[in-house]
Design a protein around this motif. Structure first.
Motif, PDB file in Angstrom:
ATOM      1  N   UNK A  99       0.732  -1.135   0.122  1.00 13.31           N
ATOM      2  CA  UNK A  99       0.063   0.051  -0.062  1.00 13.31           C
ATOM      3  C   UNK A  99       0.935   1.240  -0.016  1.00 13.31           C
ATOM      4  N   UNK A 100       1.817   1.282   0.824  1.00 11.29           N
ATOM      5  CA  UNK A 100       2.650   2.398   0.940  1.00 11.29           C
ATOM      6  C   UNK A 100       3.444   2.981  -0.394  1.00 11.29           C
ATOM      7  N   UNK A 101       4.229   1.754  -0.854  1.00 10.39           N
ATOM      8  CA  UNK A 101       5.147   2.171  -1.952  1.00 10.39           C
ATOM      9  C   UNK A 101       4.123   2.131  -3.268  1.00 10.39           C
ATOM     10  N   UNK A 102       2.827   1.533  -3.309  1.00 10.56           N
ATOM     11  CA  UNK A 102       1.789   1.798  -4.338  1.00 10.56           C
ATOM     12  C   UNK A 102       1.482   3.194  -4.261  1.00 10.56           C
ATOM     13  N   UNK A 103       1.058   3.585  -3.204  1.00 10.43           N
ATOM     14  CA  UNK A 103       0.671   5.009  -2.844  1.00 10.43           C
ATOM     15  C   UNK A 103       1.544   6.062  -3.436  1.00 10.43           C
ATOM     16  N   UNK A 104       2.760   5.778  -2.898  1.00  8.71           N
ATOM     17  CA  UNK A 104       3.890   6.826  -3.618  1.00  8.71           C
ATOM     18  C   UNK A 104       4.022   6.932  -5.080  1.00  8.71           C
ATOM     19  N   UNK A 105       3.959   5.594  -5.638  1.00  7.09           N
ATOM     20  CA  UNK A 105       4.344   5.470  -7.032  1.00  7.09           C
ATOM     21  C   UNK A 105       3.126   6.110  -7.698  1.00  7.09           C
ATOM     22  N   UNK A 332      -8.856   3.450  -1.844  1.00  4.78           N
ATOM     23  CA  UNK A 332      -9.026   2.399  -2.788  1.00  4.78           C
ATOM     24  C   UNK A 332      -7.820   1.479  -2.954  1.00  4.78           C
ATOM     25  N   UNK A 333      -6.689   2.191  -3.200  1.00  3.42           N
ATOM     26  CA  UNK A 333      -5.672   1.386  -3.591  1.00  3.42           C
ATOM     27  C   UNK A 333      -4.994   0.621  -2.247  1.00  3.42           C
ATOM     28  N   UNK A 334      -5.320   0.855  -1.211  1.00  7.26           N
ATOM     29  CA  UNK A 334      -5.236   0.182   0.060  1.00  7.26           C
ATOM     30  C   UNK A 334      -5.906  -1.155   0.073  1.00  7.26           C
TER      31      UNK A 334
END
Lengths: 396, 342
Positions: A99-105, A332-334
């Motif tokens: 979730x964290x790296x996804x949100x940043x990217x 949503x991403x999480x």
């Protein structure tokens, strides 16, 4: 409320309690509350009775039991001897990581594409449009499958790995990097980095004040680069290069050593980032377009270059429009990260599902899922609300 | 997401079940007119839909036998394909009446999970399959240290795998999927070196790989996997019905009663045969079970005896060509032993 006194003294007609709006309001609320309590009581009682009838043990004691299964991808130490609670924790960390790296990217790609959509360059504009329309209109599960099975089937077996620069390899088992082995005195490098960041912070504040007072500018950017890059480098050289590498090497089956990023993580991470970035791009575009045209004209009139007017005038105002819908994309991403089960990434849902299956504690595991996802979402939302409040228009 | 929803529904179902549904499963089954049977999503030989969409396999045929014993109609059964992870919740919550889904009988499933296993329809053991073409020189599971192993989530297989590698001081990297089809696809795509599941399953999986001949099943069997049908705790009558349909099928094979000679055996003088087929005078064996006295006849007429079911689905008459082995009758050196019908 009609009190006895008022009826005796005043001429006001006596209102029956039934028609008194306040009494009615309270009565309704009491009724609803009682109904809710009764429903909850009934559900709990019924569940307990049904569980007992089926001889299913309940409670959270099972978390102490030995898990017995292995997890491929773990940020903390874990083996089949660890407890179920540990297994769930490993899953939780994996969810958090993606979730964290996804949100940043996703944020970075989304901002680039969103600004690109507004570009006057026809080609950039169209490319960004195609990107948004493609990724926004495909279900996220298909994007994940595309990245997993589509890309996985193209990659070679470990024996025919693709050599990447700097001793890295790519094959169907994932991406392999050399591992950094820090030697003695390496902590000084970290100290250098921290000092660099702290100094940069002060230099910026000082430069800002000076510019406000005198109008003179200071090359903040290059100074920051020199501080953040230079101090750790200096420490690194002074301590005598305390760094060696552990390179991945081919063994019977797979590459050993180094750091392995498994394809399940890569697929999920890329899919979620690309998918969510399409939505973020549209939010960014809406935000920028939402800033009145007069603002950019005013910026031009002041003599700001287009990059400066974007950075100093447009974006800060656009952010006020962008942040609230951006928050819901982060949530949503999480939540979409639970699609990981489809490709075998051991996130909270996957490890929880296995635990559920081995122990049969359906209600407990589902409760843990609900609480964790609720907690993650509320946490993210809280953080974003705080940021939003900071960015909000300060009224004087 | 779908799985969360399923699990939620499952636990919601446990929470909401108003009347104790399991009190009289037989009455419920009769009322709705069919048996709801939980099966595998697609394991050739055990339960898989064929190209016309009809469910086929040993586990499927067992459910048909139960349906035939109750309704005299092997089609009075509906199948719910279940993943390994969802299967127990589905049975506990009453979504299915019988779980006939190559499920291993273990103590914790019998107790903590609240299941009752009615018997062992297939004695299996866990094995390993590798691509012999890509991994030349590997001919024992003890050479697998360092391998990436594909396995299905929430199975005893997953646990045995961990135990086996730990006991032999070997390392491995688990690649775990929830659905059987996903494990197959990943193994076929080369995501892992080794596929592990019950040995019968390995043979079934191999048929569907891109190049079946490249793959070999290693000789080691690392576990006991007695697979059988299970029901919920709390309904002894239903448990008895499922159990005795199974024993009736095994006894039919022991007594040489098959689909072909059933008519002729109906007139047999052999008291054992007469008891099984309910032709004995004044018999109450079937009615005491809550069924009719000819329940075994109905089952055998429609699906055959245990041996016929075995050969048709996984044995000589099937693409799997698995030999009876320990699944032979006890009289022939195997473990299948029909409890006496009397």
């Amino acid at each position: 409320m009609a009190t006895p006194q008022s009826t005796v003294e005043g001429a006001a007609p006596r209102v029956p309690l039934f028609y008194d709006p306040r009494v009615r309001g309270i009565a309704y609320q009491v009724l609803v509350f009682a109904g809710l309590v009764a429903l909850i009581y009934w559900i709990i009682g019924n569940t307990t009775a049904n569980l007992q009838r089926a001889n299913i043990a309940s409670g959270f004691d099972f978390l102490q039991g030995r898990a017995g299964f292995d997890i491929g991808d773990s940020l903390v130490e874990y083996s089949s001897d660890s407890t179920y609670g540990r297994a769930l924790f490993v899953g939780f960390l994996n969810t958090l990581r993606v979730a964290i790296v996804g949100i940043i990217t996703a944020t970075i790609i989304g901002f680039i594409i969103g600004i690109g959509r507004l570009s006057k360059n026809w080609l950039i504009n169209r490319i960004c449009l195609v990107y948004v329309e493609v990724f926004r209109n495909i279900p996220p599960l298909l994007v994940i499958f595309f990245w997993y099975f589509g890309v996985l089937s193209v990659l070679p077996l470990p024996r025919e790995s693709i050599d990447l620069p700097l001793g890295s390899y790519l094959n169907s088992r994932g991406l392999y990097f050399p591992r950094f082995l820090w030697g003695e005195g390496a902590w000084l490098v970290l100290v250098g980095l921290v000092l660099g960041i702290v100094f940069t912070f002060f230099v910026r504040r000082w430069a800002h004040r000076r510019q406000m007072a005198t109008g003179e500018q200071f090359p903040v950017f290059w100074t920051s680069v020199a501080l953040i890059g230079g101090l750790p480098l200096l420490a690194f050289l002074l301590t005598g290069l305390p760094l060696s590498f552990e390179f991945p090497e081919l063994s019977t089956f797979n590459l050993r050593g180094g750091i392995q990023v498994r394809p399940e993580f890569l697929a999920l991470y890329l899919a979620l980032s690309f998918y969510t970035a399409a939505f973020i791009a549209e939010i960014v575009r809406a935000g920028v377009l939402g800033v009145s045209h007069g603002q950019s004209e005013a910026a031009q009139a002041l003599g700001l270059r287009s990059g400066q007017s974007m950075r100093l005038v447009i974006i800060p105002q656009a952010l006020r429009i962008i942040i609230p819908p951006l928050t819901s994309q982060y949530l949503n991403l999480t939540k979409n990260s639970s699609l990981a089960v489809a490709i075998g990434y051991p996130d909270l849902v996957a490890t929880g599902g296995t635990t559920l299956n081995q122990t049969g504690q359906a209600i407990e595991v589902v409760a843990i899922w609900l609480v964790v996802y609720l907690g993650l979402s509320l946490g993210t939302a809280g953080l974003m609300n705080w940021y939003n409040a900071r960015m909000a228009l300060v009224e004087r | 997401m779908k799985n969360i929803v399923k699990a939620l529904l499952g636990s919601a179902a446990i929470a909401m079940m108003a009347a104790p549904a399991s009190a009289a499963t037989l009455d419920d089954v009769k009322a709705k007119g069919h048996v709801q049977c939980g099966v595998n999503t697609g394991l050739i030989g055990f339960s898989a839909p064929d190209d016309q969409g009809n469910w086929k396999g040993l586990d499927v045929d067992f459910c048909r036998a139960v349906a035939a014993a109750i309704f005299d109609d092997p089609e009075a059964v509906e199948f719910t394909p279940l993943s390994a992870k969802d299967r127990f919740t589905a049975l506990q919550s009453g979504e299915v009446d019988v779980l006939s889904r190559n499920t291993t009988w273990t103590i914790s499933r019998d107790t903590a999970l609240g299941l009752n296993f009615a018997g062992v329809t297939y004695y299996d053991g866990q094995g390993f399959m590798i691509n012999a073409k890509k991994l030349e020189g590997i001919n024992s599971a003890l050479q697998l240290s360092g391998a990436a192993v594909c396995v299905q989530a929430g199975t005893t297989t997953e646990l045995n795998l961990a135990d086996y590698f730990k006991a032999n001081n070997m390392e491995y990297s688990p690649v775990v999927f929830e659905k059987f089809e996903e494990v197959n696809a990943a193994y076929d795509a080369g995501r892992c070196d080794v596929y592990t599941t019950d040995q019968s399953g390995l043979y079934a999986v191999r048929l569907n790989l891109t190049n079946p001949d490249d793959h070999i099943v290693l000789p080691e069997i690392i576990s006991k996997e007695p697979l059988g049908p299970a029901v919920r705790h709390g309904d002894d009558q239903w448990f008895d019905i499922v159990k005795w349909v199974y024993y009736a099928l095994v006894n039919a094979e022991e007594l040489g009663i098959s689909q072909a000679n059933l008519e002729e055996k109906m007139n047999s003088d052999n008291p054992e045969v007469r008891r099984l087929l309910g032709t004995e005078e004044g018999t109450k064996l079937g009615t005491d079970l809550g069924l009719t006295n000819d329940f075994a006849v109905r089952a055998i007429k429609h699906v055959g005896n245990y041996g016929e079911i075995f050969e048709r689905n996984v044995g000589a008459d099937s693409p799997l060509k698995i030999s009876r082995g320990i699944n032979a009758l006890w009289t022939k050196g195997g473990l299948q032993y029909g409890m006496p019908i009397r």
